[in-house]
Design a protein around this motif. Structure first.
Motif, short mmCIF file in Angstrom:
data_model
loop_
_atom_site.label_atom_id
_atom_site.label_comp_id
_atom_site.label_asym_id
_atom_site.label_seq_id
_atom_site.Cartn_x
_atom_site.Cartn_y
_atom_site.Cartn_z
N HIS A 1 -90.96 52.56 40.02
CA HIS A 1 -92.21 52.27 40.75
C HIS A 1 -92.23 50.88 41.35
O HIS A 1 -93.30 50.25 41.47
N GLY A 2 -91.05 50.41 41.70
CA GLY A 2 -90.97 49.08 42.33
C GLY A 2 -89.70 49.03 43.14
O GLY A 2 -89.26 50.04 43.69
N TYR A 3 -89.10 47.87 43.20
CA TYR A 3 -87.83 47.74 43.91
C TYR A 3 -87.06 46.54 43.39
O TYR A 3 -87.63 45.66 42.73
N ALA B 1 -94.90 66.02 55.48
CA ALA B 1 -95.10 67.16 54.57
C ALA B 1 -94.98 66.70 53.12
O ALA B 1 -95.78 67.08 52.26
N LEU B 2 -93.99 65.83 52.85
CA LEU B 2 -93.83 65.31 51.49
C LEU B 2 -95.08 64.52 51.09
O LEU B 2 -95.57 64.62 49.97
N ALA B 3 -95.61 63.77 52.06
CA ALA B 3 -96.78 62.94 51.79
C ALA B 3 -97.97 63.81 51.40
O ALA B 3 -98.71 63.50 50.47
N VAL B 4 -98.13 64.93 52.09
CA VAL B 4 -99.26 65.81 51.79
C VAL B 4 -99.11 66.38 50.38
O VAL B 4 -100.08 66.52 49.64
N LYS B 5 -97.85 66.65 50.01
CA LYS B 5 -97.58 67.23 48.69
C LYS B 5 -97.93 66.26 47.55
O LYS B 5 -98.25 66.64 46.45
N LYS B 6 -97.84 64.97 47.86
CA LYS B 6 -97.95 63.96 46.80
C LYS B 6 -99.38 63.51 46.54
O LYS B 6 -100.12 63.17 47.46
N GLY B 7 -99.75 63.43 45.23
CA GLY B 7 -100.98 62.83 44.73
C GLY B 7 -102.13 62.70 45.72
O GLY B 7 -102.71 63.67 46.17
N LYS B 8 -102.44 61.48 46.06
CA LYS B 8 -103.64 61.21 46.84
C LYS B 8 -103.37 61.20 48.35
O LYS B 8 -104.16 60.69 49.12
N ASN B 9 -102.24 61.71 48.75
CA ASN B 9 -101.90 61.77 50.17
C ASN B 9 -101.89 60.41 50.85
O ASN B 9 -102.12 60.29 52.05
N ALA B 10 -101.65 59.37 50.03
CA ALA B 10 -101.76 58.03 50.60
C ALA B 10 -100.73 57.78 51.69
O ALA B 10 -101.02 57.10 52.67
N ALA C 1 -101.70 38.99 46.30
CA ALA C 1 -100.36 39.42 46.74
C ALA C 1 -100.38 40.88 47.18
O ALA C 1 -101.16 41.69 46.66
N ASP C 2 -99.51 41.20 48.12
CA ASP C 2 -99.46 42.57 48.66
C ASP C 2 -99.13 43.57 47.55
O ASP C 2 -98.18 43.36 46.79
N PRO C 3 -99.89 44.68 47.47
CA PRO C 3 -99.68 45.64 46.38
C PRO C 3 -98.30 46.28 46.36
O PRO C 3 -97.79 46.61 45.29
N ILE C 4 -97.67 46.47 47.51
CA ILE C 4 -96.35 47.11 47.53
C ILE C 4 -95.23 46.08 47.43
O ILE C 4 -94.37 46.16 46.56
N THR C 5 -95.26 45.07 48.29
CA THR C 5 -94.13 44.13 48.33
C THR C 5 -94.26 43.02 47.29
O THR C 5 -93.28 42.39 46.93
N GLY C 6 -95.48 42.74 46.83
CA GLY C 6 -95.69 41.61 45.93
C GLY C 6 -95.70 40.28 46.68
O GLY C 6 -95.73 39.22 46.07
N ALA D 1 -103.15 51.82 48.52
CA ALA D 1 -103.14 53.28 48.40
C ALA D 1 -101.70 53.80 48.31
O ALA D 1 -101.40 54.72 47.55
N LEU D 2 -100.81 53.18 49.08
CA LEU D 2 -99.40 53.59 49.04
C LEU D 2 -98.79 53.34 47.66
O LEU D 2 -98.01 54.13 47.15
N ARG D 3 -99.18 52.20 47.08
CA ARG D 3 -98.67 51.87 45.75
C ARG D 3 -99.10 52.95 44.75
O ARG D 3 -98.33 53.38 43.90
N GLU D 4 -100.35 53.39 44.87
CA GLU D 4 -100.86 54.47 44.02
C GLU D 4 -99.97 55.70 44.15
O GLU D 4 -99.58 56.32 43.17
N ALA D 5 -99.65 56.05 45.40
CA ALA D 5 -98.83 57.24 45.64
C ALA D 5 -97.42 57.05 45.09
O ALA D 5 -96.80 57.99 44.58
N TYR D 6 -96.92 55.83 45.19
CA TYR D 6 -95.54 55.53 44.77
C TYR D 6 -95.35 55.83 43.28
O TYR D 6 -94.26 56.19 42.83
#
Ligand SMILES: Cc1cc2nc3c(=O)[nH]c(=O)nc-3n(C[C@H](O)[C@H](O)[C@H](O)COP(=O)(O)OP(=O)(O)OC[C@H]3O[C@@H](n4cnc5c(N)ncnc54)[C@H](O)[C@@H]3O)c2cc1C
Length: 406
Positions: free
Chosen positions: A201-203, A385-394, A278-283, A335-340
């Motif tokens: 869930h990070g990088y 399509a993958l995005a729609v399949k995932k959790g909150k569609n973020a 700090a940015d939720p995805i990149t930090g 929101a993207l972080r949530e989906a990640y």
């Protein structure tokens, strides 16, 4: 007891920027820093994009920069990569030089610095706020009309003055980093690495300073449990840089989620990591620290001149900050972080397989999210399509909103 117009706690980028603005407006300012030297230990990968310098109207000094960012290699969980030319989008800083220069600018503007001075508590009346601290191990106190908490994650200033500083686990990146010496490192490109074995869930990152030397590390996260990043750092370095020599080893956290917080109260403002900007995805938090410190310093300076340090007066600071820092982009990133959190390695491999032919050895005309969103939607519609399949569609929301707005 000494009386100041403003006490700033923390001499990182946020604190030095705030102190500089306050002092430049003619106010008497004291900066308390718990380390023995400014920028003693730095927890950071040192990357920053041009966006923040533009937002501040600053021209970066040559001495601040150790490398320019022009090429990025993105590695998927299976270890293959795509290499993309991004043009000039930012820098790898030399944070020690940078932070000390910012502190020197604040000092030149008139701010006083006290080190090593650890803030321990505060008392607030309607006329002043008292900062309690230890200086060279002895308890001390000063009073001021305003206090700025620039003291990083889980701000002691915020806690002492009743602001919300407890960070939910899901909003934290747990990090481990090294300064890495390895003959195989090319100063020509930066690396970003995904996959649950090295960075759940990070990088992981390789931010190169020059040939043979890089800032390398991992940021990991979980919705519910605190994670020890060290085993992941080991897995990352063993897999990609087995002969690399580690010249440092630091553990830390990056708190996020600041868009939902109130970073001010009567006679107090929180800036930078203390305000979880700090940015939720990149930090990425250097730019937010610079911008929030500068704006809070400017608003604080005006409020001091008007002798109105009420929460209402200081509430102008986050309003201006979010208008310049792009609140919408921050919310999308959150929101993207949530989906990640819901992405498996299979999903990441699929994403990687879709993106790789689109980006490999391509030269991007822009790193603007609309431009990249369009490239992805037209070249790899399977991702939607993958995005729609995932959790909150973020992810889907991200693509849709970058293209069509809200
Ligand atoms: C591993 C890692 C990698 C990162 N990589 C990047 C990156 O590549 N790009 C990016 O933009 N951001 C990155 N960040 C985030 C970035 O480093 C921070 O957002 C930034 O340093 C925040 O600046 P600041 O001034 O708010 O806080 P800090 O730089 O943390 O400064 C806070 C200061 O307050 C002092 N202090 C704390 N408590 C007290 C106390 N009680 N009394 C007195 N002084 C106190 C500390 O000693 C410190 O000097 C990374 C963070 C980590 C952990």
């Amino acid at each position: 007891m000494e009386f100041y117009d403003a006490v700033v706690v923390g001499a990182g980028p946020a604190g030095s920027c705030a102190a500089r603005e306050l002092a430049a407006a003619g106010h008497r300012v004291l900066v308390l820093e718990r380390q023995r030297q400014v920028a003693g230990e730095i927890f950071c990968a040192e990357g920053i994009t041009d966006f923040w310098f533009k937002a501040l109207g600053w021209e970066p000094e040559k001495a601040w920069i150790s490398n320019h960012v022009e090429n990025v290699r993105v590695y998927g969980p299976a270890g293959d990569y795509f290499h993309v030319h991004v043009g000039h989008v930012g820098f790898i800083l030399e944070r020690r030089v940078f932070d000390r220069d910012l502190a020197a600018r604040a000092a030149s503007a008139g701010a006083e610095f006290l080190l090593p001075a650890r803030f321990t508590g505060a008392e607030r009346t309607k006329d002043w706020v008292e900062a309690q601290f230890t200086y060279l191990g002895k308890p001390e106190r000063v009073r001021a009309r305003l206090i700025v908490g620039a003291d990083g994650p889980a701000s002691a200033v915020g806690k002492a003055l009743g602001l919300e500083v407890d960070v939910p686990i899901s909003d934290i990146h747990y990090t481990a980093q090294v300064l890495l010496s390895d003959q195989g490192i090319s100063g020509e490109w930066l690396g970003l690495y995904a996959g649950s074995e090295i960075a759940p869930h990070g990088y992981a990152w390789l931010f190169t300073k020059r040939d043979g030397l890089a800032n390398a590390g991992v940021g990991v996260a979980d919705r519910k449990i605190r994670i020890d990043p060290l085993p992941y750092l080991e897995a990352f370095l063993t897999r990609y840089f087995p002969r690399g020599k580690r010249l440092s080893r630091l553990l830390s956290v990056v708190p996020t989620g600041g868009h939902r917080l109130k970073p001010y109260g009567d006679r107090v403002m929180l800036v930078g990591d203390a305000a979880r900007l700090a940015d939720p995805i990149t930090g990425g938090g250097i730019g937010p620290a610079l911008l929030s410190g500068t704006i809070a310093g400017q608003i604080g300076a005006k409020a001091l001149s008007e002798d109105n340090l009420s929460a209402k007066r200081l509430s102008e600071y986050p309003k201006i900050y979010w208008s310049k820092a792009d609140r919408r982009a921050y919310e999308l990133s959150y929101a993207l972080r949530e989906a990640y959190f819901d992405f498996t390695d299979d999903d990441l491999n699929y994403l990687f397989g879709q993106l790789s032919p689109l980006f490999h050895w391509k030269s991007l005309q822009s790193v603007d999210s609309v431009y990249i969103g369009r490239m992805i939607l037209s070249g790899a519609p399977g991702i939607a399509a993958l995005a729609v399949k995932k959790g909150k569609n973020a992810l889907f929301r991200y693509l849709k909103e970058t293209l069509f707005g809200r």
